[in-house]
Design an enzyme around this catalytic site. Structure first.
Site, short mmCIF file in Angstrom:
data_model
loop_
_atom_site.label_atom_id
_atom_site.label_comp_id
_atom_site.label_asym_id
_atom_site.label_seq_id
_atom_site.Cartn_x
_atom_site.Cartn_y
_atom_site.Cartn_z
N HIS A 11 0.82 -1.22 0.00
CA HIS A 11 0.00 0.00 0.00
C HIS A 11 0.85 1.26 0.00
O HIS A 11 0.32 2.37 -0.21
CB HIS A 11 -0.93 0.00 1.22
CG HIS A 11 -2.34 0.39 0.88
ND1 HIS A 11 -2.63 1.46 0.07
CD2 HIS A 11 -3.53 -0.14 1.24
CE1 HIS A 11 -3.95 1.58 -0.06
NE2 HIS A 11 -4.53 0.61 0.65
N ARG A 12 2.15 1.14 0.22
CA ARG A 12 3.02 2.31 0.12
C ARG A 12 3.25 2.71 -1.33
O ARG A 12 3.53 3.87 -1.64
CB ARG A 12 4.37 2.02 0.79
CG ARG A 12 4.31 1.72 2.26
CD ARG A 12 5.66 1.25 2.78
NE ARG A 12 6.09 0.02 2.12
CZ ARG A 12 7.25 -0.60 2.35
NH1 ARG A 12 8.10 -0.07 3.24
NH2 ARG A 12 7.57 -1.71 1.73
#
Length: 461
Positions: free
Chosen positions: A432-433
């Site tokens: 998700h980064r």
């Protein structure tokens, strides 16, 4: 007069510093040719046969199957240049090819290092017994393969002088478990302390103290004792070699990557029909995984932010220009992820040929380290295990993984009517980064569209 050459475990490259002996391919007294494999070893990357650069008669082997051997430690000694195999062994410098019937070759698939410095061999003035005498520098001789533990390990008073231990792994094992090597009597030749000696001492120290049972409770205690005696013993499997590397990578992924998973069901009926048409046209068969690989590569071209990694030290997302596509393959040695180099430049047929080659090598245990490293995106076909869905762990340091479940007949609304269609569940796990849900959802929706309508791929051709 024959010269005896010592062959050590060569530089394995890829940061590997040790290997585990799987099986010996020669016996003491066998005649070997130059570059003939003499031992099969397993590294953290692959299982390979190690060729000896000398031709002659094997005069000694060092280590048993299951032993871990550091790079630079002896594997065998070979008498070269004549029938006499009794000459004193000499350590040949790495790369020495002068009149010694040796090739100087190293393992295929591994890199070479610079020439190792010549080591001064120190002969013990007296045999090592219970840790006394021998090399005062702290070095200890290698363990011959013929040595096997044959005696218990009673504690004895700590003797003076260096401890008779061959392997640094034995020293490390003793240090980790708090075993005093000077208090052990080695069961090996000349009192050498073997790994089995240390393990036996560890087991003895872990044994519970005897418990006094009251006379009235004796029958119950005896019955309990019988139940314990008949209970199956636990099995312990060392986390080392390939299994250890996989465990470390998965643990690191869980620690460092904030992952999320999204999934969708897709009608794969037309994809199966397209594959059948390709294979009916002749030529090499195209595996279904090759079509899925082609779809994944096309999706990455549309969403290049997912072909990336995170540089945590510099707090940067690194988008990668080439797609090196890994795919999960189950083998007898555990899960491996072979990598298709430059998958974005290959046709579907070329992807299929490379998948077939790498899968066969993985099952045979002959993958080179280069075949298992450098992946940028992974395709996980867990459907081969008969399951519909999964939330896999991202293959660190990659940023995403596409999962494919089994394709099976299910009721499906097709063109406004209920029909039986071949349906597959697709999952997408991502860092998700690197991206948000919009990019992840767009990637997975495009993959599903290509599965349902393979002609969509023609837009990008």
């Amino acid at each position: 007069m024959a010269a005896v050459k010592e062959f050590t475990l060569p530089d394995l490259g890829e940061g590997l510093t040790e290997a585990e002996i799987v099986r010996w391919l020669v016996e003491v007294g066998d005649v070997v040719a130059v570059d003939q494999p003499v031992v099969e070893v397993e590294t953290a990357k692959a299982m390979v046969e190690v060729p000896c650069p000398y031709g002659g008669v094997v005069t000694a082997r060092f280590g048993e199957p299951g032993d871990e051997v550091p790079v630079g430690r002896p594997l065998v000694t070979v008498a070269v240049g004549g029938p006499d195999a009794a000459a004193e062994p000499e350590r040949a410098p790495s790369g020495d090819q002068s009149a010694d019937s040796g090739s100087g070759n190293v393992l295929v698939g591994y890199g070479t290092s610079g020439s190792a410095p010549r080591r001064r061999r120190v002969r013990p003035t007296t045999p090592l017994a219970n840790g006394s005498g021998g090399d005062r520098s702290g070095a200890t001789p290698p363990k011959p393969a013929a040595v096997t533990p044959a005696a218990p390990v009673p504690a004895v008073p700590a003797p003076a002088g260096p401890v008779a231990v061959v392997s640094p792994l034995v020293r490390r094992l003793a240090r980790e478990h708090g075993v005093d090597l000077r208090a052990l009597r080695g069961s090996g030749k000349d009192g050498l302390i073997l790994r089995a000696d240390v393990e036996r001492a560890i087991a003895d120290s872990a044994a519970p103290a005897p418990v006094t049972v009251a006379q009235a409770d004796a029958p119950a205690a005896q019955a309990g004792s019988r139940r314990v005696a008949n209970a199956p013993e636990e099995t312990r499997i060392p986390l080392r070699g390939l299994r250890g590397v996989v465990a470390e990578k998965l643990s690191r992924s869980r620690r460092e990557i904030p992952d999320a998973t999204t999934w969708v069901d897709a009608d794969a009926t037309e994809l199966l029909a397209a594959r059948a048409a390709m294979n009916a046209a002749g030529g090499s068969k195209v595996p279904l995984l090759a079509l899925l690989a082609r779809i994944a590569v096309a999706a990455l071209a549309r969403f290049p932010e997912l072909n990336a990694t995170v540089d945590t030290e510099r707090a940067e997302i690194v988008r990668l220009p080439a797609v090196h596509l890994g795919f999960a393959a189950q083998t007898d040695r555990g899960l491996v992820v072979p990598v298709i180099r430059d998958a974005h430049t290959r046709t579907t047929e070329e992807l299929g040929a490379e998948i077939t080659r790498l899968t066969e090598a993985a099952r045979a245990g002959t993958l080179a380290p280069a075949d298992l490293t450098g992946g940028t995106f992974t395709l996980n076909n867990y459907g081969v295990f008969g399951v519909d869905g999964s939330t896999p762990i991202v293959n660190h340091p990659e940023a995403a993984m596409l999962g494919v479940g089994r394709i099976c007949p299910k009721p499906w609304v097709h063109e406004g009517e209920l029909a039986v269609r071949h349906v597959v569940q697709l999952s997408f796990t991502f860092d998700h980064r690197v991206c948000d849900g919009g990019a992840a959802g767009g990637f997975l929706r495009y993959v599903a569209d290509c599965v349902e309508h393979p002609a969509v791929l023609l837009r990008g051709v």
